[in-house]
Write an enzyme that holds these catalytic residues in place. Sequence first.
Site, mmCIF file in Angstrom:
data_model
loop_
_atom_site.group_PDB
_atom_site.id
_atom_site.type_symbol
_atom_site.label_atom_id
_atom_site.label_comp_id
_atom_site.label_asym_id
_atom_site.label_seq_id
_atom_site.Cartn_x
_atom_site.Cartn_y
_atom_site.Cartn_z
ATOM 1 N N GLU A 100 1.432 1.533 9.659
ATOM 2 C CA GLU A 100 0.811 0.854 8.334
ATOM 3 C C GLU A 100 1.730 1.329 6.995
ATOM 4 O OE1 GLU A 100 -2.968 2.391 7.624
ATOM 5 O OE2 GLU A 100 -3.644 1.923 9.583
ATOM 6 N N GLU A 158 -5.876 7.010 13.140
ATOM 7 C CA GLU A 158 -5.657 8.428 12.253
ATOM 8 C C GLU A 158 -6.636 9.526 12.392
ATOM 9 O OE1 GLU A 158 -5.953 7.089 8.201
ATOM 10 O OE2 GLU A 158 -3.663 6.653 8.176
HETATM 11 C C1 GLA Z 1 -5.304 4.502 6.254
HETATM 12 C C2 GLA Z 1 -5.965 3.518 7.454
HETATM 13 C C3 GLA Z 1 -6.358 2.131 7.282
HETATM 14 C C4 GLA Z 1 -6.659 1.787 5.847
HETATM 15 C C5 GLA Z 1 -5.584 2.493 4.997
HETATM 16 C C6 GLA Z 1 -5.650 2.153 3.633
HETATM 17 O O1 GLA Z 1 -4.078 4.446 6.569
HETATM 18 O O2 GLA Z 1 -5.455 3.983 8.703
HETATM 19 O O3 GLA Z 1 -7.447 1.545 8.183
HETATM 20 O O4 GLA Z 1 -7.849 2.500 5.492
HETATM 21 O O5 GLA Z 1 -5.505 3.614 5.202
HETATM 22 O O6 GLA Z 1 -6.653 2.843 3.225
#
Ligand code: GLA
Length: 659
Positions: A298, A142
């Site tokens: 995710e 991210e």
């Molecule tokens: C983000 C991150 C994950 C995790 C999720 C939930 O999307 O990429 O590593 O931290 O949030 O918080």
Amino acid sequence: MRMGVDYYPEHWDRSMWEDDARLMRDTGISLIRVAEFAWSRLEPTEGQYDFAWLDDAISIFANHGIQVVIGTPSCTPPNWLVEKHPDVLPIDALLHPKHSGVRGHRCYNSPSMRQYTAKIVERMAAHYADHPAVIGWQTDNEFGLHECHCDHCNVRFREWLKDKYGSVEAINEAWGTVVWSGEYSSWSQITTPLGGTKHQNPSFVLDYTRFETDSVVEFQQLQIDILRKLCPNHFVTHNIWSYPMPLDYYKLCENLDFASLDYYPSTDPEKADSNGYSGALTLDLTRGVKRRNFWIMETISGPPGCWFPMWRTPHPGFIRAFGWQSIARGADTLVHFRWRSAPTGAEQFWHGLIDHSNVPGRRFEEYRQLCGEVEKLAPLLDGTEVQGEVAILHSHEQYSAFRIQPQVEGMDYFDNLKSIHRAFTKLGIMTDVLDEAADLSGYKLIIAPSLFLLDPELVSRLEEYVRNGATLILTPRTGVKNRNNVCWIQPLPGPLSEAAGVTVAEYDPIGKDTHTLRWKDGKTYSCSQWCDILEPQGADALAWYEDDFYAGQPAVTGHAVGQGNVYYVGTVPEEAFYLDFFRDIAEQLDLVRFSGLPEGVQHAVRTKGTSRYLFLLNLTRKQQTVPLDRVCQSLLDGQSIGPSLNMAPYAVEIVELSR
Ligand code: GLA
Ligand code: ZN
């Protein structure tokens, strides 16, 4: 089309790996993503690499037929690296470092950060290049812009400006630094925008934002180059965090094989009727990044929470329905975050599919059902794509320019784009949401919300689409500035005035006040934020204001140009206006449309050749009835459905449309 989970072998006792792998296989999971934060285990001290534990984990999963995507760990430089080379830490605008032990504490321009990242990525790539279970890579995690003001970033920023402008004089000219005696007389006076004040020159700040995007892109490219060289058979992707975003995802993903999205729809019951709409936009945007299908890297598995109070747990059906929504709008793989909730660390209460109890429960069973359905439909859906007839333009740069200078209370570039997209989704019209720089040939309808920054090249492209038959819709704050974030000295909408056949005589930033707008058929709508008082120069007035000193003056115009039309909507109307206006235009242009969708129910179509698959998603907590207008066979359970389709809360239906 397949299902996966985010798995952190380093968070669990080894004795649990085997059971986890078996349960995954039995559930229908064929993929895990690992290691994106595991630097301190992969290189516990400088130069001592330890991949044995990951090899062991991967081989256990591989024995159960599970493949692996490896994340490069550059989001979390370990403590030994920070201690030895503190310059890896980003420095904020008040010159405070962002400390380690959280994540994202890395300056993209730090030479040590780049050097140590290159080393570990090289080692990992060489080690896993030929591993039979490893199929691809995720870079970092991210990416975002974090405004680093360290010495390295300052040096790089000046180099970047030298490349772009050549001389200090050219910068003074382009940014208009004469205001407030901001003129530079030597390169050494130019720094990143220190101090964190809102009074900085907007041209300067916008260029700094572009520089930051380029810094991230370069930092990622270093990794992509290594991965391409050492792992030519693997794909490379990145998991983008959601929208809106100042980091330019189009540039970030240019050299990746496909984009991946981390998708966390809100579980708030109060938003239950509406959150599916912003999700639909996020998914359409993600599909637009590379103009192709994407992955979800995710997505929600349980109640999120941690550094903020927890959200509600996903209502029964929620996990499955939002999984199908992602697929309906172009996701080819769903990876759920995460397998099991972490017992330790900052994200203990960001719940996984399995709770701390380690007893698979209701959510897990729902996920298992989703896995079974995806497996069943994969042969039909593999290779299918989503294609809209309507393009909505989006730009990270416009978003940044509005963030640098909010125009009026309540006006938000992205929220306004969202309302336009939501109206199309409600009308049952699929849209592609694309970079303003994208090739738009073939689209019947182009909506260009607030092209605040406008250059002659974009103007001539848009004019050409229109001359060739496209309909273009413009909204307020179009053509205000050039790409240097400097105002055009001409009537609004600036360089698009001629195509729009209208100029703005005066504007009233009404903010949260509401005014009324009367359409030519007499119907009235409320509007807010902004009122452009229009003077047609060849265009026809289609709606007029009812209030204030500009009552009776035009608010919306239409202008025929070549074989197409340009509409200028000079205010921000309520949704009912968009619904009526877009429905009319859709009829005129004969756009494909699924009509009769109740509030909160969405449709989408994936196609391959002559095969067309219709998805219907009730993303609400209510029972809903959808006019299917025919009897079809559900691909999920083989039942006959329609002509009137009753959908339980969070119900999903998928049918093949006859040719
Ligand atoms: C983000 C991150 C994950 C995790 C999720 C939930 O999307 O990429 O590593 O931290 O949030 O918080
Ligand atoms: Zn820096």
